[in-house]
Write a protein that holds these residues in place. Structure first.
Motif, PDB file in Angstrom:
ATOM      1  N   PRO A 160       0.830  -1.211   0.000  1.00 31.21           N
ATOM      2  CA  PRO A 160       0.000   0.000   0.000  1.00 31.21           C
ATOM      3  C   PRO A 160       0.864   1.261   0.000  1.00 31.21           C
ATOM      4  CG  PRO A 160      -0.779  -1.582   1.619  1.00 31.21           C
ATOM      5  CD  PRO A 160       0.545  -2.082   1.142  1.00 31.21           C
ATOM      6  N   ASP A 161       0.372   2.312  -0.664  1.00 29.73           N
ATOM      7  CA  ASP A 161       1.088   3.590  -0.745  1.00 29.73           C
ATOM      8  C   ASP A 161       0.430   4.612   0.176  1.00 29.73           C
ATOM      9  OD1 ASP A 161       2.836   2.614  -2.613  1.00 29.73           O
ATOM     10  OD2 ASP A 161       1.563   3.194  -4.315  1.00 29.73           O
ATOM     11  N   THR A 162       1.165   5.767   0.306  1.00 28.94           N
ATOM     12  CA  THR A 162       0.650   6.927   1.029  1.00 28.94           C
ATOM     13  C   THR A 162       0.186   6.537   2.422  1.00 28.94           C
ATOM     14  OG1 THR A 162      -0.185   7.642  -1.125  1.00 28.94           O
ATOM     15  CG2 THR A 162      -0.710   9.038   0.771  1.00 28.94           C
ATOM     16  N   VAL A 163       1.051   5.917   3.181  1.00 25.76           N
ATOM     17  CA  VAL A 163       0.717   5.487   4.536  1.00 25.76           C
ATOM     18  C   VAL A 163       0.925   6.657   5.480  1.00 25.76           C
ATOM     19  CG1 VAL A 163       1.235   3.895   6.397  1.00 25.76           C
ATOM     20  CG2 VAL A 163       1.343   3.119   4.019  1.00 25.76           C
ATOM     21  N   GLN A 164      -0.105   6.984   6.274  1.00 31.87           N
ATOM     22  CA  GLN A 164      -0.057   8.090   7.216  1.00 31.87           C
ATOM     23  C   GLN A 164      -0.667   7.652   8.541  1.00 31.87           C
ATOM     24  OE1 GLN A 164      -2.223  11.206   5.285  1.00 31.87           O
ATOM     25  NE2 GLN A 164      -0.558  11.735   3.868  1.00 31.87           N
ATOM     26  N   VAL A 165      -0.327   8.466   9.594  1.00 32.59           N
ATOM     27  CA  VAL A 165      -0.865   8.165  10.916  1.00 32.59           C
ATOM     28  C   VAL A 165      -1.324   9.452  11.564  1.00 32.59           C
ATOM     29  CG1 VAL A 165       1.380   8.323  12.066  1.00 32.59           C
ATOM     30  CG2 VAL A 165      -0.467   6.991  13.105  1.00 32.59           C
ATOM     31  N   LEU A 166      -2.406   9.368  12.336  1.00 32.12           N
ATOM     32  CA  LEU A 166      -2.946  10.486  13.099  1.00 32.12           C
ATOM     33  C   LEU A 166      -3.110  10.010  14.537  1.00 32.12           C
ATOM     34  CD1 LEU A 166      -4.190  13.318  13.332  1.00 32.12           C
ATOM     35  CD2 LEU A 166      -6.408  12.288  12.715  1.00 32.12           C
ATOM     36  N   VAL A 167      -2.317  10.633  15.465  1.00 34.12           N
ATOM     37  CA  VAL A 167      -2.378  10.250  16.876  1.00 34.12           C
ATOM     38  C   VAL A 167      -3.552  10.992  17.500  1.00 34.12           C
ATOM     39  CG1 VAL A 167      -1.199  10.198  19.078  1.00 34.12           C
ATOM     40  CG2 VAL A 167       0.091   9.822  16.963  1.00 34.12           C
ATOM     41  N   LEU A 168      -4.515  10.248  18.030  1.00 36.13           N
ATOM     42  CA  LEU A 168      -5.725  10.846  18.593  1.00 36.13           C
ATOM     43  C   LEU A 168      -5.557  11.177  20.070  1.00 36.13           C
ATOM     44  CD1 LEU A 168      -8.402   8.629  16.822  1.00 36.13           C
ATOM     45  CD2 LEU A 168      -7.507  10.859  16.118  1.00 36.13           C
ATOM     46  N   ASN A 169      -4.922  10.309  20.837  1.00 34.54           N
ATOM     47  CA  ASN A 169      -4.643  10.578  22.241  1.00 34.54           C
ATOM     48  C   ASN A 169      -3.491   9.682  22.663  1.00 34.54           C
ATOM     49  OD1 ASN A 169      -5.781   8.003  22.923  1.00 34.54           O
ATOM     50  ND2 ASN A 169      -7.825   8.948  22.912  1.00 34.54           N
ATOM     51  N   SER A 170      -3.255   9.604  23.952  1.00 32.36           N
ATOM     52  CA  SER A 170      -2.066   8.878  24.424  1.00 32.36           C
ATOM     53  C   SER A 170      -2.172   7.375  24.217  1.00 32.36           C
ATOM     54  CB  SER A 170      -1.833   9.173  25.907  1.00 32.36           C
ATOM     55  OG  SER A 170      -2.942   8.743  26.680  1.00 32.36           O
ATOM     56  N   SER A 171      -3.370   6.829  23.898  1.00 33.81           N
ATOM     57  CA  SER A 171      -3.510   5.370  23.744  1.00 33.81           C
ATOM     58  C   SER A 171      -4.188   4.982  22.444  1.00 33.81           C
ATOM     59  CB  SER A 171      -4.308   4.788  24.916  1.00 33.81           C
ATOM     60  OG  SER A 171      -5.612   5.341  24.940  1.00 33.81           O
ATOM     61  N   LEU A 172      -4.449   5.923  21.509  1.00 37.97           N
ATOM     62  CA  LEU A 172      -5.189   5.611  20.285  1.00 37.97           C
ATOM     63  C   LEU A 172      -4.634   6.408  19.130  1.00 37.97           C
ATOM     64  CD1 LEU A 172      -7.629   4.160  18.970  1.00 37.97           C
ATOM     65  CD2 LEU A 172      -9.011   6.176  19.526  1.00 37.97           C
ATOM     66  N   ALA A 173      -4.430   5.688  17.977  1.00 39.40           N
ATOM     67  CA  ALA A 173      -3.951   6.330  16.755  1.00 39.40           C
ATOM     68  C   ALA A 173      -4.745   5.799  15.579  1.00 39.40           C
ATOM     69  CB  ALA A 173      -2.459   6.085  16.568  1.00 39.40           C
ATOM     70  N   GLU A 174      -4.834   6.584  14.490  1.00 35.43           N
ATOM     71  CA  GLU A 174      -5.571   6.192  13.288  1.00 35.43           C
ATOM     72  C   GLU A 174      -4.591   6.170  12.124  1.00 35.43           C
ATOM     73  OE1 GLU A 174      -9.691   7.311  10.900  1.00 35.43           O
ATOM     74  OE2 GLU A 174      -8.746   8.799  12.202  1.00 35.43           O
ATOM     75  N   VAL A 175      -4.582   4.996  11.380  1.00 32.74           N
ATOM     76  CA  VAL A 175      -3.658   4.778  10.269  1.00 32.74           C
ATOM     77  C   VAL A 175      -4.439   4.877   8.965  1.00 32.74           C
ATOM     78  CG1 VAL A 175      -2.022   3.190   9.212  1.00 32.74           C
ATOM     79  CG2 VAL A 175      -2.182   3.348  11.702  1.00 32.74           C
ATOM     80  N   HIS A 176      -3.896   5.567   7.948  1.00 32.74           N
ATOM     81  CA  HIS A 176      -4.498   5.680   6.619  1.00 32.74           C
ATOM     82  C   HIS A 176      -3.523   5.170   5.583  1.00 32.74           C
ATOM     83  CE1 HIS A 176      -8.039   8.260   7.698  1.00 32.74           C
ATOM     84  NE2 HIS A 176      -7.272   8.504   8.764  1.00 32.74           N
ATOM     85  N   TRP A 177      -4.039   4.600   4.467  1.00 29.93           N
ATOM     86  CA  TRP A 177      -3.210   4.131   3.365  1.00 29.93           C
ATOM     87  C   TRP A 177      -4.005   4.196   2.071  1.00 29.93           C
ATOM     88  CZ3 TRP A 177      -5.016   1.014   7.239  1.00 29.93           C
ATOM     89  CH2 TRP A 177      -5.992   0.066   6.890  1.00 29.93           C
ATOM     90  N   GLU A 178      -3.309   4.121   0.981  1.00 29.47           N
ATOM     91  CA  GLU A 178      -3.938   4.107  -0.341  1.00 29.47           C
ATOM     92  C   GLU A 178      -4.086   2.652  -0.770  1.00 29.47           C
ATOM     93  OE1 GLU A 178      -5.737   5.885  -3.565  1.00 29.47           O
ATOM     94  OE2 GLU A 178      -4.830   6.941  -1.877  1.00 29.47           O
ATOM     95  N   THR A 226       3.410   8.828  21.032  1.00 30.59           N
ATOM     96  CA  THR A 226       2.185   9.065  21.793  1.00 30.59           C
ATOM     97  C   THR A 226       2.470  10.104  22.862  1.00 30.59           C
ATOM     98  OG1 THR A 226       2.740   7.229  23.259  1.00 30.59           O
ATOM     99  CG2 THR A 226       1.277   6.747  21.417  1.00 30.59           C
ATOM    100  N   PRO A 227       1.507  10.975  23.158  1.00 28.28           N
ATOM    101  CA  PRO A 227       1.729  12.013  24.170  1.00 28.28           C
ATOM    102  C   PRO A 227       1.735  11.431  25.574  1.00 28.28           C
ATOM    103  CG  PRO A 227      -0.526  12.089  23.385  1.00 28.28           C
ATOM    104  CD  PRO A 227       0.175  11.071  22.547  1.00 28.28           C
ATOM    105  N   GLU A 228       2.041  12.321  26.547  1.00 25.96           N
ATOM    106  CA  GLU A 228       2.048  11.897  27.944  1.00 25.96           C
ATOM    107  C   GLU A 228       0.662  11.456  28.389  1.00 25.96           C
ATOM    108  OE1 GLU A 228       3.489  15.081  30.335  1.00 25.96           O
ATOM    109  OE2 GLU A 228       5.558  14.402  30.246  1.00 25.96           O
ATOM    110  N   GLY A 229       0.692  10.594  29.449  1.00 28.11           N
ATOM    111  CA  GLY A 229      -0.532  10.192  30.140  1.00 28.11           C
ATOM    112  C   GLY A 229      -0.317  10.273  31.629  1.00 28.11           C
ATOM    113  N   VAL A 230      -1.296   9.885  32.390  1.00 27.19           N
ATOM    114  CA  VAL A 230      -1.122   9.887  33.843  1.00 27.19           C
ATOM    115  C   VAL A 230      -0.220   8.729  34.209  1.00 27.19           C
ATOM    116  CG1 VAL A 230      -3.336  10.982  34.264  1.00 27.19           C
ATOM    117  CG2 VAL A 230      -3.199   8.497  34.174  1.00 27.19           C
ATOM    118  N   PRO A 231       0.583   8.840  35.295  1.00 31.50           N
ATOM    119  CA  PRO A 231       1.521   7.767  35.641  1.00 31.50           C
ATOM    120  C   PRO A 231       0.797   6.572  36.272  1.00 31.50           C
ATOM    121  CG  PRO A 231       1.608   9.485  37.299  1.00 31.50           C
ATOM    122  CD  PRO A 231       0.700   9.998  36.211  1.00 31.50           C
TER     123      PRO A 231
END
Length: 1184
Positions: free
Chosen positions: A831-849, A929-934
């Motif tokens: 797959p081409d054009t692979v991208q990622v969008l980090v939504l929060n410290s425990s969830l991300a969304e991956v896109h591809w062509e 991923t961003p910080e979270g609570v310890p």
């Protein structure tokens, strides 16, 4: 209820006047003993008395009276002097005449006898008794000539028995004493002759014998045998010359068919007279060829159904107990196929005299009046005459109080001494009647005949009859009283009958009690007491219920009953109104019937009957026994065609459960011998089925029946039915095309069974072509396989495939076209054009062509995302390489990655996959991923407990999930009741790992809450508890105070005050009764409570043995025990390790009280199970 009424019905012995005040003397021996009474005939011989000459003559005559009567006899109207005849005697105390006829001629004693019974109050006479001896004369000697008769004509064989007394009974038998068979063609007439409507050759025999049985002497006599020869017309012509001069020749011409005619009676009409009450027998016997059938009808009216019967093959009409209504015309009809003939019999009914009412005995008081009534009827009307004491009344002494008016004698103002016996005589030409009735003039005081203190028991709401049978002359008057005798019982609900019986139509419980009946006439008074008890009715509360049970199961019928408790009940079970079978399977309990292992014979109606001495109740329920049906029988195959046949059968027994379907099965002995298959089902109301068949099968059929219980056993198999081979009717099913390698195509199908092949030589024609490319089909023919592989195909290319069945008799129908694909290969492109969008410290969304379809080289299954945590962004966390995979089915272009670790670096790639496998991976991408609570701190420990300080140590969280910004510590006190104090909060820097808290309260428990923080907030809390320790100087100071004299005196004063208060409470409490604590104290007396010591004013030990709990407000040492010193003067022993001072009390110190608490061990900083908190020194300071 009828049974109850029957029990309660009183036998009424007195009948109060009709036309006068006459009364009847009761048959009570106590009453009769002192009463004069004229004679009454009680037993006599019948009017027509046939005697056996081999036995003595016994003529009965018995009578009663007061005084006992004497007897005499007349014979043929003149006095029979018994004393002068040595053969004749009379039995003692009786008038019965006995004649010894041994050695005498019986004829000399035949005649008309009459018995006379007399005493000083009158004379009674018997009927005229005709004495005749029985006779059974011998058959007269005769010679019966042989009878030759033409076949088909009628014949009469005469019996003519000798006349006997009584007449003999006639029957025909052969020489072997076997009865000759009779029918509508051959039958015996009422006179004993044997009639043949027409003779047959089989009627020829030489032993037709008529027998006469004389019932009185039980003797049988026979006529000489009769020979009958039946010849056809040709045989008669051959023998006529030889027989003509020697025998009788009987012939009525040819044996042709002929119309019916009557042999008896003759003519078209006749008449018959019969007496009322006797038996009417009418007879019609006809001859003809063929044999006529006889029928009967009444010209004007119907036959009396219950009294009419037809005998001798409809030739005899019999009516018993004839009445005047049976007179009229009766018609018999004889009919065969040629014609019919009728005969009319006119029946006249006459009647010997019979009673309408007989005169009844009269018991009269002086100056009373009464009637003797004698009424009789007959045809012709009988003549009524009267006699007094055996003398015609016109010749008797005149009596001014007596007047005769036809059938009635009227007595007025009778006088003492007028007692006599009167005879009523009714006669006509067919017979006579004689009846005795006395008139007895008496003067008697009342007597109550009902037993004293008799108890009557009746059921509530039923009728009660209280008897008061009485006798007196004049007739007593009856009155009734209840209980107090305040008033007579007359009117609703009471009914007083003329015979003195008191009736209560609907008895209720309030009607129970004592009843008094009083009998009163002019000469005196008499009374009697009886008792009435009204009982509750017997009722079945729960009736047995209808049951449907399978064979070999158990069934229970319940029958719960309510009855009057004073009555003894009996429970009875019956089956079909008869007794239960004598079988141990039937178990009868007090309120149920259990039948185990039920069989078909147990079906029926079961009735539970509850019977008491007064009434009963019953209830019934039906038991139906069901089971699976019997197998069908008699299978037949009809309407046989190449592809169908009709199957019929006879259903088996349903066993009380209707058959709702038949299952038809078949076996194919050609292809699958011994295996049965379901063919079809038909409704249970049908017994035939039209079956569609397949070619080339050797069918055998069987049928099973199904009802609500289950399936029957199969029927016996039918005969084999073979169908001829033919071309296939169908092609294989389940055709499919697929590849197993990138360059092949596999064509598969479900193999056809021999049943589907329709003939031998089954093969498959496999055809294929590339869809939308090839126009022509490529084919191959195979056998005994279910798939074929085509090689060298392009990768994942659509193909059209067909599979057609072929056998030796032709090819199957045009097969259906199925589209399949050749084999797959691995995808070629990532797959081409692979991208990622980090939504929060425990969830991300991956896109591809998505990849181009041609590069998939197979059926696209979806995409897989491979990702892993490369490392934490915090320098202290370890390196992680744990690869994870998420699959996204179908042609997706994005996906979510959940469950990520905060503050981490992740790498990932994306791959497409098909049925063959995965394609190449895209280049690795990364994201943070961003910080979270310890997470929780790794540990929290409390060390160095002192009087007013504690040290806390901790470790940073294993999962910091960001940069730590510090820690939060909260703590609060916890008292002995687990009540929490105010919260103190302390912020600590991130680089610290311990802290010491000072200025804490000594000997106090604390609870701590500790967590870490990042820029995203605080993490989860970890908790701990610990306590500060007690100062030894303070403890010693407390001991010193406790050993001071003033302190001991103060404690004794307090104890004494408490004791006084307790005594006052006990006294006040006892005034209101015991209470739970008091009961416990009563149960634990001297051994547990010691009295106060007088020398030192201390209390003895108190121990609660129930639960070993300290008194409310008191404390217990940490080890749970109390130690006493050897000396009673020693107050305290104390010691311990690590500053953990403890008090051991000897009973003299009672000032410290506390509730139950869960104390902690302060030395280790950990919780202990039931240890108390250290002594509260602040409480002790209050005493200083």
């Amino acid at each position: 209820m009828e049974r109850t009424r029957a029990r309660a019905t009183v036998f009424l012995m007195l009948f109060l006047g009709n036309l006068g005040n006459a009364l009847e003397v009761p048959l009570d021996p106590k009453v009769l003993e002192g009463l004069p009474q004229p004679p009454t005939i009680t037993h006599q011989s019948p009017k027509d008395f046939i005697i056996d000459p081999r036995e003595n003559i016994v003529i009965h005559c018995d009578a009663k009276g007061k005084p006992h009567p004497s007897f005499s006899w007349t014979r043929n109207g003149t006095h029979f002097d018994i004393d002068q005849d040595p053969k004749a005697t009379m039995r003692p105390h009786s008038g019965t005449l006995v004649v010894d006829i041994s050695g005498e001629k019986v004829e000399s004693y035949e005649g008309v006898y009459q018995c006379t019974a007399r005493n000083e109050h009158g004379t009674a006479i018997s009927n005229n008794i005709v004495i005749r001896q029985s006779r059974s004369p011998l058959w007269s000697k005769e010679r019966n000539e042989p009878i030759i008769v033409q076949e088909g004509v009628s014949l009469v064989l005469q019996c003519r028995p000798p006349a006997g007394l009584p007449p003999p009974i006639i029957f025909w038998m052969n020489i072997n004493f076997q009865r000759l068979p009779q029918s509508s063609r051959v039958s015996q007439a009422l006179n004993g002759d044997l009639y043949f409507s027409n003779v047959l050759k089989e009627d020829s025999r030489n032993d037709y014998i008529c027998y006469a049985r004389f019932p009185h002497t039980q003797t049988i006599q026979q006529k000489q045998p009769i020979t009958v020869t039946v010849l056809n017309l040709d045989a008669i012509n051959e023998t006529v010359a030889a027989l003509y001069n020697e025998t009788d020749f009987l012939s009525d011409g040819s044996a042709e068919e002929r119309r019916p005619t009557f042999l008896i009676p003759s003519g078209s009409s006749s008449s018959k007279m019969v007496l009322r009450g006797q038996v009417l027998e009418l007879e019609c016997i006809a001859e003809g060829l063929p044999t006529p059938e006889v029928s009967w009808s009444k010209v004007s009216g119907e036959f009396p159904a219950k009294r009419t019967s037809f005998l001798h093959f409809q030739k005899t009409l019999r009516i018993v107990d004839v009445s005047e209504a049976d007179a009229g015309e009766y018609r018999c009809t004889a009919r065969n196929r040629l014609a019919s003939v009728h005969h009319t019999i006119r029946v006249t009914v006459k009647a010997a005299p019979y009673w309408i009412s007989t005169p009844r005995n009269l018991v009269l008081a002086p100056r009373e009046r009464g009637n003797l009534i004698c009424r009789a009827s007959g045809t012709p009307k009988p003549t009524i005459t009267w006699a007094m004491n055996g003398i015609p009344i016109e010749n008797s002494p005149k009596d001014p109080s007596r007047k005769v008016e036809g059938d009635t004698i009227i007595f007025e103002e009778v006088q003492t001494g007028s007692s006599a016996v009167y005879q009523c005589h009714a006669s006509n030409e067919y017979g006579y009647l004689l009846s005795n009735a006395f008139v007895n003039v008496l003067s008697e005081t009342p007597r109550v005949l009902t037993p004293a203190n008799k108890v009557y028991q009746v059921i509530r709401n039923s009728r009660a009859l209280l008897d008061c049978s009485s006798f007196g002359s004049p007739i007593p008057k009856i009155t009734w009283f209840k209980d107090s005798r305040s008033s007579t019982l007359d009117g609703d609900p009471y009914v007083l009958h003329e015979n003195g019986t008191l009736e209560i139509h609907v008895a209720q419980a309030l009607n129970s009690g004592k009843y008094t009946c009083v009998a009163r006439n002019s000469l005196g008074i008499s009374e009697n007491h009886v008792y009435l008890e009204v009982k509750e009715p017997t009722r079945i509360l729960k009736q047995p219920e209808y049951k449907v049970v399978q064979r070999n199961r158990n069934v229970v019928f319940e029958c719960k009953v309510k009855h009057d408790p004073s009555l003894i009940p009996t429970m009875t079970w019956v089956k079909d109104n008869g007794e239960l079978p004598d079988d141990e399977r039937f178990v009868v309990d007090s309120d149920s019937l259990t039948i185990t292992d039920v069989s078909e014979n147990d079906a029926g109606t079961y009735t539970c009957i509850m019977i008491t001495t007064l009434d009963q109740d019953s209830a019934s329920a039906e038991l139906t026994v069901v089971e699976q049906p019997d197998p069908p029988t008699d299978l037949e195959l009809t309407d046989q065609k190449p592809r169908s046949v009709q199957l019929t059968w006879i259903p088996g027994d349903e066993h009380n459960s209707p058959i709702h379907m038949f299952v038809i099965q078949y076996a194919d002995s050609l292809h699958h011998h011994g295996h049965w298959h379901n063919l079809t089902v038909v409704p249970g109301i049908k017994t035939t089925a039209h079956l569609k068949l397949s070619p080339y099968v050797h069918y055998t059929f069987r049928v099973l029946a199904r009802n609500a219980v289950g399936l029957s056993n199969p029927s016996l198999p039918s005969r084999v039915y073979k169908t001829n081979p033919s071309a296939p009717d169908e092609n294989p099913s389940g055709v499919d095309g697929f590849g197993t390698e990138y360059d092949n195509l596999v064509i598969s199908w479900n193999p056809m069974s021999g049943h589907q092949a329709n003939g031998p030589g089954l093969q498959y024609k496999v055809m294929w072509r590339q869809k939308d490319v090839d126009k022509e089909w490529t084919s191959v023919t195979v056998a005994n396989v279910s798939k074929f592989m085509v090689s060298g195909t392009p990768t994942f290319t659509p193909y059209e495939v067909q599979v057609q069945a072929i056998n030796d008799y032709g090819i199957g129908p045009e097969p259906a076209v199925v589209t399949g694909h050749s084999g797959e290969d691995l995808p070629m492109q990532a797959p081409d054009t692979v991208q990622v969008l980090v939504l929060n410290s425990s969830l991300a969304e991956v896109h591809w062509e998505p990849v181009p379809p041609k590069t998939v080289r197979g059926r696209l299954k979806g995409y897989k995302v491979y990702y892993w945590r490369e490392r934490s962004l915090h320098k202290h966390n370890p390196h992680h390489v744990e690869q994870q995979v998420l699959t996204f089915s179908g042609n997706k272009s994005h996906g979510m990655l959940p469950g990520l670790q905060p503050y981490s670096l992740y790498l990932f790639n994306v791959r497409v996959f098909n049925g063959k496998g995965e394609g190449p991976a895209s280049s690795n991408q990364q994201f943070e991923t961003p910080e979270g609570v310890p997470g929780r701190p790794s540990f929290l420990r409390i060390t160095n407990p002192n009087l007013d300080s504690l040290t806390l140590e901790w470790g940073p969280p294993y999962d910091r999930n960001g940069r730590l910004t510090g820690y939060t510590l909260k703590y609060q006190t916890v008292n002995i009741s687990d009540v929490l104090g105010p919260v103190e909060e302390l912020a600590l820097p991130a680089n610290e790992t311990s802290v010491t808290l000072v200025n804490l309260k000594y000997s106090t428990r604390y609870k701590f809450y500790f967590n870490a923080k990042t820029g995203q907030g605080a993490g989860p809390v970890v908790t701990e508890e610990a306590a500060t320790i007690m100062d030894e100087a303070m403890a010693a100071r407390q001991v010193d105070i406790a050993t001071q004299g003033w302190f001991i005196g103060l404690m004794c004063a307090i104890a004494l005050l408490i004791l006084v208060l307790l005594i006052i409470c006990f006294i006040q409490r006892n005034k209101g009764g015991k209470y739970p604590v008091k009961e416990k104290e009563d149960a634990h007396t001297d051994p547990e409570f010691q009295p106060m010591k007088e020398d030192d004013c201390t209390f003895g030990e108190y121990s609660d043995t129930e639960d070993h709990k300290p008194l409310k407000g008191s404390r217990t040492p940490s080890n749970g025990t109390v130690h006493r010193d050897n000396s009673d003067d020693s107050l305290v022993d104390y010691g311990g390790d690590g500053g953990d001072g403890q008090f051991n009390e000897d009973g003299s110190f009672i000032g410290q009280y506390s509730g139950k608490s869960s104390a902690r061990d302060t030395a280790g900083g950990h919780e202990s199970s039931e240890a108390p908190s250290p002594v509260n020194t602040s409480a002790m300071n209050s005493f200083v």
